[in-house]
Design an enzyme around this catalytic site. Structure first.
Site, PDB file in Angstrom:
ATOM      1  N   CYS A 128      -8.337   2.738  -3.784  1.00  0.00           N
ATOM      2  CA  CYS A 128      -7.789   2.991  -2.444  1.00  0.00           C
ATOM      3  C   CYS A 128      -8.585   4.035  -1.657  1.00  0.00           C
ATOM      4  O   CYS A 128      -8.453   4.133  -0.443  1.00  0.00           O
ATOM      5  CB  CYS A 128      -6.327   3.417  -2.539  1.00  0.00           C
ATOM      6  SG  CYS A 128      -5.298   2.207  -3.374  1.00  0.00           S
ATOM      7  N   HIS A 182      -4.437   6.833   3.994  1.00  0.00           N
ATOM      8  CA  HIS A 182      -4.271   5.614   3.199  1.00  0.00           C
ATOM      9  C   HIS A 182      -2.782   5.260   3.216  1.00  0.00           C
ATOM     10  O   HIS A 182      -1.924   6.119   3.003  1.00  0.00           O
ATOM     11  CB  HIS A 182      -4.746   5.857   1.768  1.00  0.00           C
ATOM     12  CG  HIS A 182      -4.343   4.771   0.828  1.00  0.00           C
ATOM     13  ND1 HIS A 182      -4.572   3.440   1.101  1.00  0.00           N
ATOM     14  CD2 HIS A 182      -3.706   4.814  -0.373  1.00  0.00           C
ATOM     15  CE1 HIS A 182      -4.101   2.722   0.101  1.00  0.00           C
ATOM     16  NE2 HIS A 182      -3.561   3.525  -0.802  1.00  0.00           N
ATOM     17  N   ASN A 224       0.354  -1.804   1.430  1.00  0.00           N
ATOM     18  CA  ASN A 224      -0.799  -1.073   0.886  1.00  0.00           C
ATOM     19  C   ASN A 224      -1.944  -2.057   0.674  1.00  0.00           C
ATOM     20  O   ASN A 224      -1.862  -2.930  -0.193  1.00  0.00           O
ATOM     21  CB  ASN A 224      -0.398  -0.407  -0.435  1.00  0.00           C
ATOM     22  CG  ASN A 224      -1.523   0.409  -1.059  1.00  0.00           C
ATOM     23  OD1 ASN A 224      -2.676   0.293  -0.666  1.00  0.00           O
ATOM     24  ND2 ASN A 224      -1.175   1.222  -2.036  1.00  0.00           N
TER      25      ASN A 224
HETATM   26  N1  ACO Z   1      13.325  -4.149  -5.860  1.00  0.00           N
HETATM   27  C1  ACO Z   1      14.519  -3.693  -6.281  1.00  0.00           C
HETATM   28  N2  ACO Z   1      14.660  -2.762  -7.231  1.00  0.00           N
HETATM   29  C2  ACO Z   1      13.548  -2.273  -7.781  1.00  0.00           C
HETATM   30  C3  ACO Z   1      12.254  -2.704  -7.399  1.00  0.00           C
HETATM   31  C4  ACO Z   1      12.181  -3.698  -6.404  1.00  0.00           C
HETATM   32  N3  ACO Z   1      10.989  -4.181  -5.948  1.00  0.00           N
HETATM   33  N4  ACO Z   1      11.352  -2.041  -8.117  1.00  0.00           N
HETATM   34  C5  ACO Z   1      12.024  -1.209  -8.936  1.00  0.00           C
HETATM   35  N5  ACO Z   1      13.353  -1.358  -8.735  1.00  0.00           N
HETATM   36  C6  ACO Z   1      14.426  -0.647  -9.391  1.00  0.00           C
HETATM   37  C7  ACO Z   1      14.037  -0.136 -10.741  1.00  0.00           C
HETATM   38  O1  ACO Z   1      14.175  -1.142 -11.728  1.00  0.00           O
HETATM   39  C8  ACO Z   1      15.015   0.983 -10.945  1.00  0.00           C
HETATM   40  O2  ACO Z   1      16.250   0.462 -11.329  1.00  0.00           O
HETATM   41  P1  ACO Z   1      17.174   1.218 -12.429  1.00  0.00           P
HETATM   42  O3  ACO Z   1      17.484   2.542 -11.804  1.00  0.00           O
HETATM   43  O4  ACO Z   1      18.338   0.300 -12.569  1.00  0.00           O
HETATM   44  O5  ACO Z   1      16.302   1.340 -13.641  1.00  0.00           O
HETATM   45  C9  ACO Z   1      15.184   1.544  -9.541  1.00  0.00           C
HETATM   46  O6  ACO Z   1      14.747   0.518  -8.622  1.00  0.00           O
HETATM   47  C10 ACO Z   1      14.369   2.794  -9.299  1.00  0.00           C
HETATM   48  O7  ACO Z   1      13.058   2.544  -9.754  1.00  0.00           O
HETATM   49  P2  ACO Z   1      11.974   3.646  -9.710  1.00  0.00           P
HETATM   50  O8  ACO Z   1      10.687   3.121 -10.287  1.00  0.00           O
HETATM   51  O9  ACO Z   1      12.525   4.914 -10.257  1.00  0.00           O
HETATM   52  O10 ACO Z   1      11.818   3.781  -8.151  1.00  0.00           O
HETATM   53  P3  ACO Z   1      11.141   4.923  -7.317  1.00  0.00           P
HETATM   54  O11 ACO Z   1      12.145   5.584  -6.494  1.00  0.00           O
HETATM   55  O12 ACO Z   1      10.211   5.769  -8.139  1.00  0.00           O
HETATM   56  O13 ACO Z   1      10.249   4.064  -6.335  1.00  0.00           O
HETATM   57  C11 ACO Z   1       7.982   3.392  -5.992  1.00  0.00           C
HETATM   58  C12 ACO Z   1       9.234   3.233  -6.841  1.00  0.00           C
HETATM   59  C13 ACO Z   1       8.277   2.891  -4.604  1.00  0.00           C
HETATM   60  C14 ACO Z   1       6.844   2.568  -6.587  1.00  0.00           C
HETATM   61  C15 ACO Z   1       7.612   4.879  -5.960  1.00  0.00           C
HETATM   62  O14 ACO Z   1       7.548   5.426  -7.247  1.00  0.00           O
HETATM   63  C16 ACO Z   1       6.327   5.116  -5.274  1.00  0.00           C
HETATM   64  O15 ACO Z   1       6.187   4.904  -4.096  1.00  0.00           O
HETATM   65  N6  ACO Z   1       5.301   5.611  -5.967  1.00  0.00           N
HETATM   66  C17 ACO Z   1       4.028   5.838  -5.384  1.00  0.00           C
HETATM   67  C18 ACO Z   1       3.159   4.794  -5.849  1.00  0.00           C
HETATM   68  C19 ACO Z   1       2.371   4.129  -4.769  1.00  0.00           C
HETATM   69  O16 ACO Z   1       2.581   4.226  -3.600  1.00  0.00           O
HETATM   70  N7  ACO Z   1       1.396   3.425  -5.264  1.00  0.00           N
HETATM   71  C20 ACO Z   1       0.541   2.703  -4.452  1.00  0.00           C
HETATM   72  C21 ACO Z   1      -0.740   2.606  -5.141  1.00  0.00           C
HETATM   73  S1  ACO Z   1      -1.420   4.178  -5.369  1.00  0.00           S
HETATM   74  C22 ACO Z   1      -1.937   4.640  -3.962  1.00  0.00           C
HETATM   75  O17 ACO Z   1      -2.263   3.830  -3.174  1.00  0.00           O
HETATM   76  C23 ACO Z   1      -1.989   6.108  -3.702  1.00  0.00           C
END
Ligand code: ACO
Length: 323
Positions: free
Chosen positions: A113, A250, A280
């Site tokens: 990225c 980004h 993204n």
């Molecule tokens: N739809 C519905 N529910 C979902 C989904 C989905 N697509 N994905 C996960 N869940 C559920 C999980 O199973 C979990 O359920 P549970 O509590 O029953 O176990 C719940 O939602 C929470 O999941 P988490 O993984 O804890 O969710 P979080 O709040 O951490 O959000 C996310 C996830 C959006 C990926 C977040 O961690 C994030 O934004 N991280 C940054 C990563 C990123 O942006 N990466 C991009 C690439 S890296 C870069 O470009 C910098």
């Protein structure tokens, strides 16, 4: 002093829009979850047969038209991509051939990225040392091909697209008043590999693998690292953050954009966000956001613009430009 100035910019997106509701028909997710956690409403997904080089070529042609030059005037093409058409040759050489450019050099940059920022740093160095006068820099991806569509925690986040800029040597005075790139700052930390990677590759599995991510860990590092890169770039130019007109980050997650702005006391109105429409798009996300803010009239000649990104590796960095 020679400066690398942006003389044109352009973008290319696949025609196929996939909304959160479209995804919710195929997997256990919802528009509410995706928008609430990320800010993403839709993404563009390449059609079967539509390759990274097709999107890169579209963005390249748009950037060249915006610059008012033809491919014969280019000395180099740099393409930042994690999703090349083939393991080799570089996607940049495919674009070179399709543009009809028969001189100079073309190569790819792999920094996930952060690729566009890395490419901008390389292009800046080549132009300032006189090794090249005019460089086409592209960020292009078909991330949809690297996703595990069974993994709802990652596949809803990404999209496809390409953006490009034409950079050209321009004589400046060596002060911050000069148009062009004022500085770039690059960083990486290979120890953090396991937080974001593809579980395949030519020398390991002989396949491309699929994207794997520890979302919460990536989130924490993203805010810290991106904030540090912004500060490093602004301090190197001795420019207070409140004098920067536009931040073009980004596009990973709206909460990362908001968290970074809050940490640094940046006015959120100065942060360009296209997450809602693009998702993204990895190395394409910074140039796609940049082109959006140029075309809607936000970024104007003379503005100070700070580009920044973080991605797998981890890699991260920033580039400060006077538009
Ligand atoms: N739809 C519905 N529910 C979902 C989904 C989905 N697509 N994905 C996960 N869940 C559920 C999980 O199973 C979990 O359920 P549970 O509590 O029953 O176990 C719940 O939602 C929470 O999941 P988490 O993984 O804890 O969710 P979080 O709040 O951490 O959000 C996310 C996830 C959006 C990926 C977040 O961690 C994030 O934004 N991280 C940054 C990563 C990123 O942006 N990466 C991009 C690439 S890296 C870069 O470009 C910098």
């Amino acid at each position: 002093m020679i400066r690398a100035r942006v003389i044109g910019a352009g973008a290319c997106l696949p025609s196929n829009i996939v909304t959160n509701d479209d995804l919710a028909k195929k997997m256990d997710t919802s528009d509410e979850w995706i928008q609430g956690r990320t800010g993403i409403k839709q993404r563009y997904i390449a059609l079967p047969g539509e390759k990274t080089s097709d999107l890169a070529l579209g963005a390249a042609r748009a950037a060249l038209a915006d610059a008012g030059i033809d491919a014969g005037e280019l000395d180099m093409i740099i393409c930042a991509t994690t999703t090349p058409d083939e393991s080799f040759p570089a996607t940049a050489t495919v674009v070179q051939a399709r543009l009809g450019m028969t001189k100079g050099a073309a190569f790819d940059v792999q920094a996930v990225c952060s690729g566009f920022i890395y490419g901008m740093s390389i292009a800046d160095s080549l132009i300032r040392t006189g090794a090249a006068r005019t460089i086409l820099l592209i960020g292009a991806e078909t991330m949809s091909r690297l996703l595990d569509w069974e993994d709802r925690t990652t596949c809803v986040l990404f999209g496809d697209g390409a953006g490009a800029v034409v950079l050209q040597a321009h004589m400046g005075t060596g002060t911050n008043a000069d148009q062009g790139i004022l500085n770039t700052r690059l960083f990486s930390d290979g120890r953090l590999h396991d937080m974001l990677y593809a579980d395949g590759g030519v020398s390991s599995t002989q396949g491309a693998g699929k994207l794997r991510m520890q979302g919460k860990e990536v989130f924490k590092h993203a805010v810290t690292n991106i904030a540090a890169a912004i500060v490093a770039s602004a301090e190197a130019a001795n420019i207070p953050l409140d004098q920067i007109d536009w931040f073009v980050p980004h596009q990973a997650n709206q909460r990362i954009l908001d968290g970074t702005a809050k940490k640094l006391g940046i006015d959120p109105a100065k942060v360009v966000s296209t997450l809602a429409v693009h998702g993204n798009t990895s190395a394409a996300s910074v140039p796609l956001a940049l082109v959006t803010a140029i075309q809607d009239g936000r970024i104007k000649r003379g503005d100070l613009v700070l580009l920044e990104a973080m991605g797998g590796g981890f890699t991260w960095g920033a580039a400060l430009l006077r538009w």
